[in-house]
Write an enzyme that holds these catalytic residues in place. Sequence first.
Site, PDB file in Angstrom:
ATOM      1  N   GLY A  42       0.825  -1.213   0.000  1.00  0.00           N
ATOM      2  CA  GLY A  42       0.000   0.000   0.000  1.00  0.00           C
ATOM      3  C   GLY A  42       0.851   1.251   0.000  1.00  0.00           C
ATOM      4  N   SER A  48       3.626   7.088   3.904  1.00  0.00           N
ATOM      5  CA  SER A  48       4.240   6.160   4.860  1.00  0.00           C
ATOM      6  C   SER A  48       5.625   5.725   4.387  1.00  0.00           C
ATOM      7  CB  SER A  48       3.343   4.940   5.080  1.00  0.00           C
ATOM      8  OG  SER A  48       2.856   4.454   3.842  1.00  0.00           O
ATOM      9  N   GLY A  71      -5.689   2.376  -6.683  1.00  0.00           N
ATOM     10  CA  GLY A  71      -6.549   2.724  -5.563  1.00  0.00           C
ATOM     11  C   GLY A  71      -7.327   1.529  -5.042  1.00  0.00           C
ATOM     12  N   SER A 120      -0.829  -7.075  -5.300  1.00  0.00           N
ATOM     13  CA  SER A 120      -0.027  -7.641  -4.214  1.00  0.00           C
ATOM     14  C   SER A 120      -0.004  -9.174  -4.245  1.00  0.00           C
ATOM     15  CB  SER A 120      -0.503  -7.124  -2.856  1.00  0.00           C
ATOM     16  OG  SER A 120      -1.766  -7.619  -2.568  1.00  0.00           O
ATOM     17  N   ASP A 137      -0.774  -2.216   4.734  1.00  0.00           N
ATOM     18  CA  ASP A 137      -1.647  -1.034   4.631  1.00  0.00           C
ATOM     19  C   ASP A 137      -2.194  -0.945   3.206  1.00  0.00           C
ATOM     20  OD1 ASP A 137      -2.929   1.253   5.531  1.00  0.00           O
ATOM     21  OD2 ASP A 137      -1.218   2.569   5.165  1.00  0.00           O
ATOM     22  N   HIS A 140      -8.327  -2.474   2.268  1.00  0.00           N
ATOM     23  CA  HIS A 140      -8.863  -2.641   3.619  1.00  0.00           C
ATOM     24  C   HIS A 140     -10.146  -3.466   3.648  1.00  0.00           C
ATOM     25  CE1 HIS A 140      -5.723   0.005   4.738  1.00  0.00           C
ATOM     26  NE2 HIS A 140      -6.254   0.415   5.871  1.00  0.00           N
ATOM     27  N   HIS A 165      -1.846  -1.579   9.910  1.00  0.00           N
ATOM     28  CA  HIS A 165      -2.427  -0.234  10.065  1.00  0.00           C
ATOM     29  C   HIS A 165      -3.948  -0.309  10.101  1.00  0.00           C
ATOM     30  CE1 HIS A 165      -2.560   4.229   8.770  1.00  0.00           C
ATOM     31  NE2 HIS A 165      -2.409   4.118  10.078  1.00  0.00           N
ATOM     32  N   ASP A 166      -4.556   0.689  10.746  1.00  0.00           N
ATOM     33  CA  ASP A 166      -6.018   0.842  10.789  1.00  0.00           C
ATOM     34  C   ASP A 166      -6.703  -0.335  11.470  1.00  0.00           C
ATOM     35  OD1 ASP A 166      -5.932   3.340   9.489  1.00  0.00           O
ATOM     36  OD2 ASP A 166      -5.880   2.376   7.523  1.00  0.00           O
TER      37      ASP A 166
HETATM   38  C1  LIG Z   1      -4.632   2.967   2.481  1.00  0.00           C
HETATM   39  S1  LIG Z   1      -3.788   3.173   0.954  1.00  0.00           S
HETATM   40  C2  LIG Z   1      -2.101   3.177   1.484  1.00  0.00           C
HETATM   41  C3  LIG Z   1      -1.747   4.404   2.261  1.00  0.00           C
HETATM   42  C4  LIG Z   1      -0.284   4.649   2.454  1.00  0.00           C
HETATM   43  N1  LIG Z   1       0.371   3.548   3.129  1.00  0.00           N
HETATM   44  C5  LIG Z   1      -0.100   5.951   3.215  1.00  0.00           C
HETATM   45  O1  LIG Z   1       0.321   5.923   4.362  1.00  0.00           O
HETATM   46  O2  LIG Z   1      -0.423   6.996   2.684  1.00  0.00           O
HETATM   47  C6  LIG Z   1      -3.975   1.585   0.227  1.00  0.00           C
HETATM   48  C7  LIG Z   1      -3.252   1.371  -1.087  1.00  0.00           C
HETATM   49  O3  LIG Z   1      -3.305  -0.022  -1.370  1.00  0.00           O
HETATM   50  C8  LIG Z   1      -3.411  -0.216  -2.755  1.00  0.00           C
HETATM   51  N2  LIG Z   1      -3.994  -1.535  -3.002  1.00  0.00           N
HETATM   52  C9  LIG Z   1      -5.226  -1.971  -2.648  1.00  0.00           C
HETATM   53  N3  LIG Z   1      -5.408  -3.242  -3.017  1.00  0.00           N
HETATM   54  C10 LIG Z   1      -4.258  -3.636  -3.635  1.00  0.00           C
HETATM   55  C11 LIG Z   1      -3.828  -4.848  -4.249  1.00  0.00           C
HETATM   56  N4  LIG Z   1      -4.611  -5.933  -4.278  1.00  0.00           N
HETATM   57  N5  LIG Z   1      -2.607  -4.889  -4.799  1.00  0.00           N
HETATM   58  C12 LIG Z   1      -1.791  -3.785  -4.782  1.00  0.00           C
HETATM   59  N6  LIG Z   1      -2.137  -2.617  -4.197  1.00  0.00           N
HETATM   60  C13 LIG Z   1      -3.354  -2.532  -3.641  1.00  0.00           C
HETATM   61  C14 LIG Z   1      -4.259   0.927  -3.256  1.00  0.00           C
HETATM   62  O4  LIG Z   1      -3.987   1.175  -4.625  1.00  0.00           O
HETATM   63  C15 LIG Z   1      -3.865   2.065  -2.304  1.00  0.00           C
HETATM   64  O5  LIG Z   1      -2.913   2.908  -2.888  1.00  0.00           O
END
Ligand SMILES: C[S@@+](CC[C@H](N)C(=O)[O-])C[C@H]1O[C@@H](n2cnc3c(N)ncnc32)[C@H](O)[C@@H]1O
Length: 215
Positions: A42, A48, A71, A120, A137, A140, A165-166
Amino acid sequence: MMPDDLVPHAIAAKGFMPEDEGAFLHRVARERLPHGPVLEVGSYCGKSAIYLGAAAREVGGTVFTVDHHRGSEENQAGWEHHDASLVDTESGLMDTLATFRRTIERAGLEDQVVAVVGRSTTVSSHWRTPLSLLFIDGGHAEEPAQDDYAGFAPWVMPGGALVIHDVFERPEDGGQAPYHVWLRAVRGGAFEPVETVGSMRVLARVRGGAGDPVG
Ligand SMILES: C[S@@+](CC[C@H](N)C(=O)[O-])C[C@H]1O[C@@H](n2cnc3c(N)ncnc32)[C@H](O)[C@@H]1O
């Protein structure tokens, strides 16, 4: 303490990391990085990653950060955490990669922070490197959060840190998937809780070696 020159970069970056939790993440990363690389799931716009990369600049080491940059569910149009300025005007899709790159470049952390761009589960299915710290992170919702744990947590080395996180125990405070992942980690027996700041929980790997199942 976060290095003075990087604090303004961390505060200015778009993202979802309160300063106290970022400082905590930085401290844990400083302790762990001498033992091996850090992996974040994330990246979003790099907020972060600045806290993690700051630690790598100070003590050495590398931070890998995984994101498809499209996203999460909650970042899409019509959802709570949507930012219209991050939509690619040609494709109409969310695209946080350019902002992430700019954030890390401005912070001077390109030698410490390595972007891994992709889903991921795809990355984790090929991942074989023991991790000193895993920071979860990413998505979610229940499935992506559980997938991140299942795919990467086995690679946390003995004594390594799992940071989630969260984590909200009460549904009225926030989504439950990260809490469910935390419960799974504790019940699986491979991790024990160590410390909490805000919604960020740190666990230590107490059983098994890198690559062994974690439950
Ligand atoms: C909560 S944000 C991360 C926030 C970041 N760590 C920060 O502190 O600002 C979650 C991120 O996870 C990514 N994400 C969600 N599902 C994903 C997946 N299956 N594979 C890769 N990235 C993913 C989204 O694109 C998003 O940018």
